[in-house]
Design an enzyme around this catalytic site. Structure first.
Site, PDB file in Angstrom:
ATOM      1  N   HIS A 198      -3.456  21.341  20.178  1.00  0.00           N
ATOM      2  CA  HIS A 198      -4.718  20.685  19.787  1.00  0.00           C
ATOM      3  C   HIS A 198      -4.444  19.277  19.253  1.00  0.00           C
ATOM      4  O   HIS A 198      -5.353  18.608  18.760  1.00  0.00           O
ATOM      5  CB  HIS A 198      -5.424  21.477  18.682  1.00  0.00           C
TER       6      HIS A 198
ATOM      7  N   SER B  21     -19.421  25.774  17.826  1.00  0.00           N
ATOM      8  CA  SER B  21     -18.373  26.776  18.031  1.00  0.00           C
ATOM      9  C   SER B  21     -17.314  26.689  16.925  1.00  0.00           C
ATOM     10  O   SER B  21     -16.838  27.706  16.412  1.00  0.00           O
ATOM     11  CB  SER B  21     -17.726  26.543  19.404  1.00  0.00           C
TER      12      SER B  21
ATOM     13  N   LYS C 112     -11.798  24.650  20.145  1.00  0.00           N
ATOM     14  CA  LYS C 112     -13.049  25.277  20.610  1.00  0.00           C
ATOM     15  C   LYS C 112     -13.652  24.640  21.863  1.00  0.00           C
ATOM     16  O   LYS C 112     -14.836  24.799  22.151  1.00  0.00           O
ATOM     17  CB  LYS C 112     -14.133  25.318  19.501  1.00  0.00           C
TER      18      LYS C 112
HETATM   19  N1  PPS Z   1     -14.366  32.478  30.096  1.00  0.00           N
HETATM   20  C1  PPS Z   1     -15.096  31.762  29.272  1.00  0.00           C
HETATM   21  N2  PPS Z   1     -16.300  31.289  29.655  1.00  0.00           N
HETATM   22  C2  PPS Z   1     -17.066  30.562  28.809  1.00  0.00           C
HETATM   23  N3  PPS Z   1     -16.710  30.262  27.530  1.00  0.00           N
HETATM   24  C3  PPS Z   1     -15.515  30.724  27.110  1.00  0.00           C
HETATM   25  C4  PPS Z   1     -14.666  31.475  27.943  1.00  0.00           C
HETATM   26  N4  PPS Z   1     -13.557  31.790  27.230  1.00  0.00           N
HETATM   27  C5  PPS Z   1     -13.723  31.251  26.006  1.00  0.00           C
HETATM   28  N5  PPS Z   1     -14.904  30.619  25.923  1.00  0.00           N
HETATM   29  C6  PPS Z   1     -15.497  29.972  24.761  1.00  0.00           C
HETATM   30  O1  PPS Z   1     -14.667  28.903  24.318  1.00  0.00           O
HETATM   31  C7  PPS Z   1     -14.756  28.802  22.880  1.00  0.00           C
HETATM   32  C8  PPS Z   1     -13.395  29.031  22.290  1.00  0.00           C
HETATM   33  O2  PPS Z   1     -12.660  27.847  22.515  1.00  0.00           O
HETATM   34  P1  PPS Z   1     -11.076  27.786  22.497  1.00  0.00           P
HETATM   35  O3  PPS Z   1     -10.519  28.821  23.372  1.00  0.00           O
HETATM   36  O4  PPS Z   1     -10.744  26.367  22.776  1.00  0.00           O
HETATM   37  O5  PPS Z   1     -10.739  28.125  20.986  1.00  0.00           O
HETATM   38  S1  PPS Z   1      -9.391  27.751  20.219  1.00  0.00           S
HETATM   39  O6  PPS Z   1      -9.464  26.324  19.924  1.00  0.00           O
HETATM   40  O7  PPS Z   1      -8.255  28.090  21.069  1.00  0.00           O
HETATM   41  O8  PPS Z   1      -9.454  28.576  18.980  1.00  0.00           O
HETATM   42  C9  PPS Z   1     -15.775  29.860  22.460  1.00  0.00           C
HETATM   43  O9  PPS Z   1     -17.048  29.211  22.537  1.00  0.00           O
HETATM   44  P2  PPS Z   1     -18.358  29.711  21.745  1.00  0.00           P
HETATM   45  O10 PPS Z   1     -18.730  31.010  22.356  1.00  0.00           O
HETATM   46  O11 PPS Z   1     -19.393  28.666  22.006  1.00  0.00           O
HETATM   47  O12 PPS Z   1     -18.005  29.802  20.300  1.00  0.00           O
HETATM   48  C10 PPS Z   1     -15.590  30.883  23.549  1.00  0.00           C
HETATM   49  O13 PPS Z   1     -16.638  31.804  23.674  1.00  0.00           O
END
Ligand code: PPS
Length: 301
Positions: free
Chosen positions: A115, A145, A53
């Site tokens: 991860h 998150s 996340k």
């Molecule tokens: N483009 C962009 N801009 C801003 N934020 C973004 C973007 N893409 C993914 N996210 C946010 O990143 C969170 C998901 O994290 P991961 O992609 O690492 O998830 S995972 O571990 O692969 O399941 C999750 O955060 P939260 O919204 O706070 O839950 C996503 O919304």
């Protein structure tokens, strides 16, 4: 994995967490352990490493577009990001493992996601001097998150209520282990392993142009500014949320009626979750856990 029916994933039951190689894990990420540890990296492989996340999907899509946006544009509309950038340690029943997907990637470079904490990354990535892009996110937004992700993802253990979740995060009892050790482990590694680029989610939110420039410089890419601008637009939160290939809506294991994968993408959402007491306790604990590291996070922009 194109054309594979994933609907059976709907019936998957939440796994139990157990201790494995010094961290908490679930069997979906340990069932293929020998093959993961013996994975043969190639020198031009790029490993995207994160605590869950922290911005994995965001940076994966950026790298995907930097390398293949022009040369293989059909990939962007026909294959979800989790196929284009395989999740190395994943092994879900009935579908190819992350190792299999990575082994069979037709592209150069191969973009691979993990991860795993730095001490469990397969040795061959370091032996081959592969480039590693690490993304870290401040602990408070990261735990929020992660909580919503566990609520909606049947491949994760039951998160319980927010207060319990927060405390088990502080104790390091989350899948892939303690956040504190993860972010500091890669930070320490960077001091001796020069092919590691350490990014912060908060910097990406604040100034993606600057972060893109630094990323391209690390990767040795001379992507023109106009192209970089296009990529920034395509990887904007709102655009990725609408895009079926990046918003995970094609995975039946996730229940979007509980919470979407692309939830808010903001810095500072923790303020909507932490009580004053939780915040004080967290800060005190954080100070202790992070007292020996030089890595610095921001919680607001
Ligand atoms: N483009 C962009 N801009 C801003 N934020 C973004 C973007 N893409 C993914 N996210 C946010 O990143 C969170 C998901 O994290 P991961 O992609 O690492 O998830 S995972 O571990 O692969 O399941 C999750 O955060 P939260 O919204 O706070 O839950 C996503 O919304």
């Amino acid at each position: 994995m194109e054309g594979v029916d994933l609907s059976f994933l709907k019936s998957i039951s939440r796994p139990e967490m157990f201790e494995f190689e010094g961290i908490s894990m679930v069997h979906y990420f340990t069932d293929n352990w020998e093959n993961v540890q013996n994975f043969q990296a190639r020198p031009d492989d790029i490993l995207i490493a994160t605590y869950p996340k922290a911005g994995t999907t965001w940076v994966s899509y950026i790298l995907e577009l930097l390398y293949f946006g022009n040369v293989a544009p059909e990939r962007q509309t026909s294959m979800p990001i989790y196929i284009r950038v395989p999740f190395l340690e994943s092994q879900f029943p009935g579908i190819p493992s992350g190792v299999e997907l990575a082994d069979n990637l037709p592209t150069t470079p191969r973009l691979i996601k993990t991860h795993l904490p730095v001490q469990l990354v397969p040795k061959s990535f370091f032996e081959q001097n592969c480039k590693i892009v690490y993304v870290a996110r401040n602990a408070k937004d990261n735990v929020v998150s992660y909580f919503h992700f566990e609520r909606m993802n049947m491949g994760q253990p039951d998160p319980g209520n927010w207060n319990n979740f927060l405390h088990s995060f502080m104790e390091g009892k989350k899948v892939f282990g303690p956040w504190y050790d993860h972010v500091t482990g890669y930070w320490e590694k960077k001091q001796t392993y020069s092919n590691l680029h350490y990014m912060f989610f908060e910097d990406m939110v604040e100034d993606m142009g600057c972060e893109m420039e630094r990323l391209c410089s690390f990767l040795g890419l001379s992507t023109p500014v106009e192209e970089r601008e296009r990529i920034i637009k395509s990887t904007h939160f709102d655009t990725m949320k609408q895009n079926k290939m990046t918003n995970y809506s094609t995975i039946p294991i996730m229940d979007f009626t509980i919470s979407p994968f692309m939830r808010k993408g903001k810095v500072g959402d923790w303020k909507n979750h932490f009580t004053v007491a939780q915040n004080e306790q967290f800060d005190e604990h954080y100070k202790q856990k992070m007292k020996n590291t030089t890595v610095q996070f921001r919680t607001e922009i």
